[in-house]
Design an enzyme around this catalytic site. Structure first.
Site, mmCIF file in Angstrom:
data_model
loop_
_atom_site.group_PDB
_atom_site.id
_atom_site.type_symbol
_atom_site.label_atom_id
_atom_site.label_comp_id
_atom_site.label_asym_id
_atom_site.label_seq_id
_atom_site.Cartn_x
_atom_site.Cartn_y
_atom_site.Cartn_z
ATOM 1 N N HIS A 190 11.873 5.906 13.779
ATOM 2 C CA HIS A 190 11.923 6.166 12.326
ATOM 3 C C HIS A 190 12.794 7.386 12.040
ATOM 4 C CE1 HIS A 190 10.502 6.995 8.252
ATOM 5 N NE2 HIS A 190 9.818 5.863 8.274
ATOM 6 N N GLU A 238 -2.368 5.099 2.604
ATOM 7 C CA GLU A 238 -2.206 3.689 2.231
ATOM 8 C C GLU A 238 -3.513 3.022 1.790
ATOM 9 O OE1 GLU A 238 -0.849 5.080 4.937
ATOM 10 O OE2 GLU A 238 1.307 4.824 4.670
ATOM 11 N N HIS A 292 5.050 5.720 13.749
ATOM 12 C CA HIS A 292 5.595 6.574 12.695
ATOM 13 C C HIS A 292 4.558 7.052 11.676
ATOM 14 C CE1 HIS A 292 5.281 3.678 9.341
ATOM 15 N NE2 HIS A 292 5.415 2.767 10.273
ATOM 16 N N GLU A 349 0.188 -9.017 -1.331
ATOM 17 C CA GLU A 349 -0.504 -8.479 -0.150
ATOM 18 C C GLU A 349 -1.709 -7.635 -0.589
ATOM 19 O OE1 GLU A 349 0.683 -5.468 2.984
ATOM 20 O OE2 GLU A 349 1.454 -7.275 3.955
ATOM 21 N N ASP A 386 0.789 -1.234 0.000
ATOM 22 C CA ASP A 386 0.000 0.000 0.000
ATOM 23 C C ASP A 386 0.819 1.281 0.000
ATOM 24 O OD1 ASP A 386 1.111 0.057 2.504
ATOM 25 O OD2 ASP A 386 -0.764 -0.288 3.584
ATOM 26 N N ARG A 424 1.747 8.532 9.181
ATOM 27 C CA ARG A 424 1.334 9.911 8.845
ATOM 28 C C ARG A 424 0.107 10.367 9.624
ATOM 29 N NH1 ARG A 424 4.397 9.572 4.271
ATOM 30 N NH2 ARG A 424 4.931 11.581 3.348
HETATM 31 C C1 UD1 Z 1 6.457 5.126 4.121
HETATM 32 C C2 UD1 Z 1 5.127 4.673 3.539
HETATM 33 C C3 UD1 Z 1 4.302 3.961 4.592
HETATM 34 C C4 UD1 Z 1 5.085 2.865 5.284
HETATM 35 C C5 UD1 Z 1 6.425 3.409 5.757
HETATM 36 C C6 UD1 Z 1 7.258 2.274 6.284
HETATM 37 C C7 UD1 Z 1 4.002 6.017 1.828
HETATM 38 C C8 UD1 Z 1 3.174 7.214 1.567
HETATM 39 N N1 UD1 Z 1 4.352 5.831 3.111
HETATM 40 O O1 UD1 Z 1 6.176 6.111 5.108
HETATM 41 O O2 UD1 Z 1 3.168 3.399 3.982
HETATM 42 O O3 UD1 Z 1 4.362 2.415 6.387
HETATM 43 O O4 UD1 Z 1 7.116 4.012 4.670
HETATM 44 O O5 UD1 Z 1 8.319 2.709 7.048
HETATM 45 O O6 UD1 Z 1 4.344 5.301 0.918
HETATM 46 N N2 UD1 Z 1 13.754 8.911 5.724
HETATM 47 C C9 UD1 Z 1 15.133 8.862 5.758
HETATM 48 N N3 UD1 Z 1 15.750 7.680 5.432
HETATM 49 C C10 UD1 Z 1 15.057 6.550 5.088
HETATM 50 C C11 UD1 Z 1 13.660 6.623 5.071
HETATM 51 C C12 UD1 Z 1 13.019 7.807 5.379
HETATM 52 O O7 UD1 Z 1 15.793 9.838 6.060
HETATM 53 O O8 UD1 Z 1 15.686 5.513 4.793
HETATM 54 C C13 UD1 Z 1 13.074 10.204 6.030
HETATM 55 C C14 UD1 Z 1 13.178 11.203 4.860
HETATM 56 O O9 UD1 Z 1 13.299 12.499 5.359
HETATM 57 C C15 UD1 Z 1 11.821 11.019 4.153
HETATM 58 C C16 UD1 Z 1 10.925 10.801 5.353
HETATM 59 O O10 UD1 Z 1 11.694 9.971 6.258
HETATM 60 O O11 UD1 Z 1 11.457 12.133 3.388
HETATM 61 C C17 UD1 Z 1 9.591 10.178 5.075
HETATM 62 O O12 UD1 Z 1 9.680 8.999 4.262
HETATM 63 P P1 UD1 Z 1 8.372 8.497 3.471
HETATM 64 O O13 UD1 Z 1 8.713 7.247 2.741
HETATM 65 O O14 UD1 Z 1 7.791 9.610 2.691
HETATM 66 O O15 UD1 Z 1 7.337 8.231 4.633
HETATM 67 P P2 UD1 Z 1 7.262 7.067 5.712
HETATM 68 O O16 UD1 Z 1 6.617 7.652 6.924
HETATM 69 O O17 UD1 Z 1 8.573 6.405 5.845
HETATM 70 N N1 UDP Z 2 11.300 -2.935 11.362
HETATM 71 C C1 UDP Z 2 12.686 -3.044 11.360
HETATM 72 N N2 UDP Z 2 13.406 -2.162 12.121
HETATM 73 C C2 UDP Z 2 12.835 -1.181 12.855
HETATM 74 C C3 UDP Z 2 11.413 -1.076 12.835
HETATM 75 C C4 UDP Z 2 10.680 -1.956 12.068
HETATM 76 O O1 UDP Z 2 13.248 -3.927 10.710
HETATM 77 O O2 UDP Z 2 13.548 -0.435 13.510
HETATM 78 C C5 UDP Z 2 10.530 -3.883 10.533
HETATM 79 C C6 UDP Z 2 9.408 -4.598 11.217
HETATM 80 O O3 UDP Z 2 9.855 -5.791 11.822
HETATM 81 C C7 UDP Z 2 8.453 -4.865 10.074
HETATM 82 C C8 UDP Z 2 8.632 -3.655 9.204
HETATM 83 O O4 UDP Z 2 9.914 -3.112 9.529
HETATM 84 O O5 UDP Z 2 8.842 -5.984 9.313
HETATM 85 C C9 UDP Z 2 7.544 -2.667 9.460
HETATM 86 O O6 UDP Z 2 7.889 -1.482 8.854
HETATM 87 P P1 UDP Z 2 7.223 -0.116 9.194
HETATM 88 O O7 UDP Z 2 6.688 -0.133 10.583
HETATM 89 O O8 UDP Z 2 8.213 0.911 8.846
HETATM 90 O O9 UDP Z 2 6.059 -0.035 8.121
HETATM 91 P P2 UDP Z 2 4.567 -0.590 8.069
HETATM 92 O O10 UDP Z 2 4.575 -2.029 8.393
HETATM 93 O O11 UDP Z 2 3.783 0.226 9.027
HETATM 94 O O12 UDP Z 2 4.149 -0.302 6.681
#
Ligand code: UD1
Ligand code: UDP
Length: 367
Positions: free
Chosen positions: A239, A131, A206, A117, A95, A208
């Protein structure tokens, strides 16, 4: 047959890498991986653990990126890759905005999409945001639907999607064969000295829809629970998003009963959960993983697209009201019968063979 998997965030990678490894074993298939780089460090951690290398990486991540940025950068970045490789099928996961934009990019090239999924729904288009809408739209675009549970298949059926729908379990369960080990030594050394006399609670938040007030409320509940239960230690890998990190550090950074860590690699994460008393989270993936490990999950969302764990009795939806979170956690700490009923419930997300089943289905149906 050429299969291209496209993914970009940590949870997609965790759930797609077992499938990449399975497809690579099959001689009938040429398997290509394209990462969008929606996540950077978080994605790299997973690729390293599974030893999966991307054939293409779009490297789109920007600091505090917007949804529009992710969508347009993936659409534009993927077009030349798809035109060059002309895969027979593009597989996307779940998603995220990467998944939605990748499915749309494949559709524009008239390449069939397989949705891993598929069929999870809350029926509230703003929760989880964005999502719920991403997943629904991918369901419209996809020609192949790999649903983790029978409930997910029924949700698709209700929307008129009945062809090429397969119930496979969730590939996340396949990961545990790689990650959870007895006498595990953590890569993050902080975790090797977890106090044996404390109840460890693994927590993450974490999403949104929880930014701002939601996260603040969750932190308030944690601080109050610590004051009430001195034998408890919350371990919270935070995060990297500054919107989350800054607020959490300010609210919990000085509490000696809270250990804030940088994001853990998935091996550390699964073994930490395995050592925990229960899990407190707004994550989707953790709601599926904790039941497999026999750990109750308190879900920090108002609703969940994963009702199976709630129905099985292993998860409970707490929302983000601090009083409610405290009430449920207190019951888990003090009521042994309640705790056992949640810890002993059955994992509804499959038996760890989802990747194998998906590979078999692709080979049997796409020849
Ligand atoms: C994204 C997904 C969410 C998922 C989550 C898993 C969307 C809209 N959101 O949300 O569905 O649950 O990933 O974790 O697709 N950042 C870093 N390094 C990284 C990753 C993120 O610095 O490796 C920071 C950056 O500033 C980035 C921000 O986090 O702009 C947000 O990342 P983004 O992928 O937009 O949102 P998530 O909350 O991670
Ligand atoms: N996870 C990880 N390290 C962390 C936090 C989460 O490996 O510090 C793993 C967790 O076990 C799961 C996945 O990341 O498999 C979940 O990711 P996240 O919570 O970022 O996204 P969501 O599942 O909400 O989309």
């Amino acid at each position: 047959m050429k299969v291209m998997l496209v993914f970009g965030t940590r949870p997609e990678a965790i759930k797609m890498c077992p499938l990449v490894l399975e497809l690579k074993k099959r001689p009938e298939i040429e398997t290509l991986v394209c990462t969008t780089g929606q996540h950077k460090e978080l994605l790299a951690q997973v690729m390293e653990i599974f030893k999966v290398k991307a054939d293409y990486d779009l490297s789109i991540m920007a600091k505090q990126q917007t949804l529009s940025h992710i969508t347009t950068a993936v659409l534009e970045g993927l077009q030349p890759v798809l035109q060059q490789e002309q895969p027979d099928i593009v597989l996307v996961h779940g998603d995220t905005t990467t998944s939605f934009a990748a499915a749309l990019a494949a559709f524009y090239q008239k390449i069939p999409v397989g949705h891993v999924e598929a069929g999870l729904r809350t029926y509230n288009k703003y929760s989880p945001f964005p999502e719920e809408m991403n997943r629904t739209l991918v369901g419209k675009i996809a020609s192949w639907h790999f649903a983790p549970t029978e409930g997910n298949r029924l949700a698709l059926e209700k929307e008129g999607v009945t062809e090429n729908v397969f119930v496979t379990g969730n590939t996340v369960i396949d990961c545990f064969a790689t990650t959870v080990k007895e006498n595990y030594v953590f890569h993050n050394s902080l975790l090797n000295s977890l106090p044996a006399d404390k109840k460890i609670i693994t927590m993450t938040a974490h999403r949104r829809e929880n930014w701002g007030e939601g996260i603040a409320n969750i932190c308030t509940a944690v601080n109050n629970l610590c004051a009430e239960f001195p034998d408890v230690l919350f371990v919270y890998p935070v995060h990297l998003n500054p919107v989350v990190k800054d607020r959490v550090t300010a609210a919990l950074g000085n509490n000696p009963q809270v250990m804030l860590t940088s994001p853990l690699d998935v091996e550390d994460m699964h073994n930490l959960m395995d050592r925990s008393y229960f899990v407190l989270t707004d994550s989707g993936g953790l709601q599926e993983e904790a039941p497999h490990l026999g750990k109750p999950v308190v879900v920090l969302r108002k609703e969940t697209e994963r009702p199976e764990a709630v129905q099985a009795g292993t998860a409970i939806v707490a929302g983000t009201d601090p009083d409610n979170i405290e009430k449920i956690c207190t019951k888990l700490f003090t009521d042994k019968k309640f705790y056992s009923s949640m810890a002993e419930a059955i994992n509804p997300y499959g038996d760890g063979t989802a990747s194998k089943q998906i590979a078999d289905i692709i080979i049997a149906n796409m020849k």
